[in-house]
Design an enzyme around this catalytic site. Structure first.
Site, short mmCIF file in Angstrom:
data_model
loop_
_atom_site.label_atom_id
_atom_site.label_comp_id
_atom_site.label_asym_id
_atom_site.label_seq_id
_atom_site.Cartn_x
_atom_site.Cartn_y
_atom_site.Cartn_z
N THR A 219 0.88 -1.19 0.00
CA THR A 219 0.00 0.00 0.00
C THR A 219 0.91 1.23 0.00
O THR A 219 1.29 1.70 -1.06
CB THR A 219 -0.97 0.00 1.21
OG1 THR A 219 -0.23 -0.23 2.40
CG2 THR A 219 -2.03 -1.06 1.04
N LYS B 268 4.44 -6.80 3.73
CA LYS B 268 4.07 -5.41 3.43
C LYS B 268 3.75 -4.71 4.74
O LYS B 268 3.42 -5.38 5.74
CB LYS B 268 2.89 -5.34 2.47
CG LYS B 268 1.55 -5.79 3.00
CD LYS B 268 0.78 -4.80 3.85
CE LYS B 268 0.62 -3.46 3.16
NZ LYS B 268 -0.08 -2.54 4.14
N THR C 204 0.94 -9.97 13.40
CA THR C 204 1.83 -9.15 12.58
C THR C 204 1.05 -8.41 11.52
O THR C 204 -0.17 -8.49 11.46
CB THR C 204 2.92 -10.03 11.95
OG1 THR C 204 3.76 -9.21 11.17
CG2 THR C 204 2.33 -11.11 11.09
N GLU D 145 6.89 4.43 7.48
CA GLU D 145 6.43 5.63 6.78
C GLU D 145 7.32 6.83 7.12
O GLU D 145 7.45 7.22 8.27
CB GLU D 145 4.97 5.92 7.12
CG GLU D 145 4.03 4.97 6.38
CD GLU D 145 2.57 5.14 6.73
OE1 GLU D 145 1.74 4.74 5.91
OE2 GLU D 145 2.26 5.65 7.81
N ASN E 288 0.57 10.83 6.41
CA ASN E 288 -0.61 10.42 7.16
C ASN E 288 -1.64 11.53 7.40
O ASN E 288 -2.73 11.25 7.86
CB ASN E 288 -0.20 9.80 8.49
CG ASN E 288 0.34 8.40 8.26
OD1 ASN E 288 -0.36 7.56 7.72
ND2 ASN E 288 1.59 8.19 8.62
N THR F 229 -9.02 10.90 2.30
CA THR F 229 -10.04 11.73 1.62
C THR F 229 -9.45 12.78 0.71
O THR F 229 -8.25 12.98 0.72
CB THR F 229 -10.91 12.44 2.67
OG1 THR F 229 -10.06 13.12 3.56
CG2 THR F 229 -11.75 11.44 3.40
#
Lengths: 384, 384
Positions: B142, B166, B177, B256, B379, B384
């Site tokens: 993702t 992932k 996990t 991230e 994040n 949206t």
């Protein structure tokens, strides 16, 4: 704002780190009822240790605060320094060292510049006389952007409660708090003051989290000069709650880098513990905090934060209700007109997340803030 | 990298969200031993529920993964959709639906676009034949920036273990996990596979945290085709550990927005639980993570993060030792030449924090990453 009757303050720069005020003594005219709660950290500093010892009597004459240096993880020398400061201030005021409380805040792992501290202590007046609460609040700041003060008058009396607080990072007090000092001229007995203070702290400062990191220096202290006479205890507790709540919300709103206040209310919970666990999980989730920062009504992350309380096995996702402000977002899906209202709401400076668990009837409200790039910037280069 | 013997894959874009690959089936030639562990979230999704049911037999034929939509908090319809997909894939492969496992990852609270999914399922070949592991790893991504693959050969045999994973956000697996799929051609019995898999996951994927947020979709699955014959069990466990560890570190390094890998080793602990509590407290502290990001050897924050484990009352700050890399920073204060070496170390792409508690003899290592402005950016605007 003015200190309550029976208290005087002395504020100075004594050269701890820069030229802003970094040293404050607030003294009562005579020894008076006092209560305090402190960090539970296993790395708590000498100031916390000395204040814990001295407040065991539930009374005190004065509190001294040094900011910009936490005096934490400084070993035996740090403890010796803290005791010397308490003795030095007591000598100036003419009281016993056991009647002086001390709090410190700032960088961890640095020794106090004791030559500067000694020179500074020699300037403390025998009877500190400033009434300026804002000056006290400013002197205890580190990375705070604004001073934090609050006051209330106890209904049915002339007695007042005045509070100051500092702290915007390393904020998740655990049965204790950051640094907050409260002063009242109400006539109240030691044991009552202690009980009420602990109850109020538990609902206010123990319900705030900026970044999940519990400070080594958390200290909350109240002194009661008794100069304004008797008060109704329930009304005293209500007034103290208002002051503590106002300071708590100021702390959350001024969280490092914060642009928005987040208030999370969890109700319909099995008990107070469950309500607080779930509320803290939401307000501390970096993904919820960044979604609020982006004004994104991403309620899936609230669901995630509830879900990760995996030991709360009575929580059933089919019975949970999630609201942003007044708007239900789960399980009822929002239609397009609702989405517009929701988007507008998320762009405000306060976002309220309301979760009903339907496992019982208890509620808890906690406060926090959004997570922003400024938090990273502030904290990626703080000491060196 | 190639799949082990006895497995074939099919990878496609079926229009879940964009034009990247989002649908993958990996199938064994026949039903084979399998093990799985899953999120403990109270908001776990239908995929987790269906896979838990189907893996109860400790065997499986195939696993299907849909990415870019988590199918979580989607109620009864979400569950119906997950079951329909499992039936659809089973029909194509000619096996029983109870032999198909399913995992999903992506946005929470959205229904699958089932028309697209149905059209996609019709393209699944009767015998998936691709051996391309990298294509499988890419299809489950993702917000990952790179695919995560690892392999090992079991000593003394031709059998191999291949794994993909992932996940870069919402990562603090709890007895479970993120999504990781492992495939081996070793001949191994179901009960042994299950035991070994759980032990290895506990030391690897259960020791990683990007952001303290536990996903609703965490799924770890292994299938053993048995095509390469018998292996030594201890050597199998060692090889599986190597694959899982390599994937775990890839997940942490690709956290991230992350620029640095943080490895925290806590030793001299009372027991494994204490070692993990303290190690997780350090690796999850936003103040430690931002200090590492700023290459700031601010060990006071490590002391804070140890200290906030306040229930670990046997931790004595006088006996704790803290190191950055090989350099002791507490309680021995670093001299100037040490500071230069330390500063150079902190600027590397991997920072190891080593804490000795001196409360016992147990150790634990966990992995995480620094906290950067890119984490906020990624994040603050995801759904949206």
């Amino acid at each position: 704002m003015e200190l309550p009757k029976g208290f005087g303050a002395y504020v100075a720069n004594i050269g701890i780190k820069d030229t802003t005020t970094d040293f404050v003594v607030v003294a009562a005219e005579s020894v008076c009822p006092a209560a305090g709660v402190f960090t539970q950290s296993r790395f708590s500093g000498p100031s916390v240790r000395v204040s814990r010892e001295n407040i065991a009597s539930q009374s005190a004459r004065a509190v001294v605060v040094i900011s910009k240096n936490a005096n934490v993880a400084t070993g035996e020398r740090g403890l010796t320094d803290a005791r010397e400061i308490v003795v030095g201030v007591a000598n100036r005021l003419g009281c016993d060292p056991s009647q002086v409380l001390i709090a410190s805040t700032g960088v961890i792992g640095r020794m106090y510049p004791m030559d500067n501290v000694r020179a500074g202590m020699r300037q403390v007046p025998v009877a500190p006389s400033s009434r300026d609460v804002d000056a006290v609040a400013r002197a205890i700041m580190t990375t705070d952007t604004v001073q934090k003060v609050a006051e209330a008058t106890i209904e049915g009396s002339n007695a007042r409660i005045v509070g100051v607080a500092k702290g915007v990072g390393m904020i998740e007090p655990n049965m204790a708090t950051l640094i907050t000092l409260m002063f009242t001229d109400a006539l109240i007995e030691r044991a009552e003051l202690d009980k009420i203070f602990r109850r109020v702290i538990d609902k206010t400062f123990n319900c705030v989290s900026v970044d999940t990191d519990t400070s080594t220096s958390d200290t909350a202290i109240i002194l009661a000069s008794r100069a304004a006479g008797k008060v109704d205890l329930a009304k005293f507790e209500q007034a103290l709650y208002e002051v503590a709540l106002a300071l708590t919300i100021q702390v959350a709103r001024d969280g490092e880098g914060a642009e928005k206040l987040i208030e999370v209310c969890v109700d319909g919970a099995r008990d107070a513990r469950q309500a607080k666990i779930v509320a803290k999980s939401i307000v501390n989730s970096p993904l919820v905090k960044t979604a609020v920062h982006g004004a994104d009504p991403n309620w899936g992350r609230v669901a995630m934060a509830i879900g990760k309380c995996s030991e709360e096995t009575d929580i059933d996702q089919q019975r949970v209700v999630i609201r942003f402000g007044p708007q239900v977002v789960y399980p009822t899906f929002v239609d397009t007109s609702g989405l517009d209202a929701l988007s507008k709401y998320m762009h405000g400076d306060t976002v309220r997340i309301h979760v009903t668990l339907n496992t019982g009837k208890t509620s808890c409200t906690v406060w926090g803030c959004d997570l922003t790039s400024d938090y990273i910037r502030i904290n990626a280069d703080y000491t060196t």
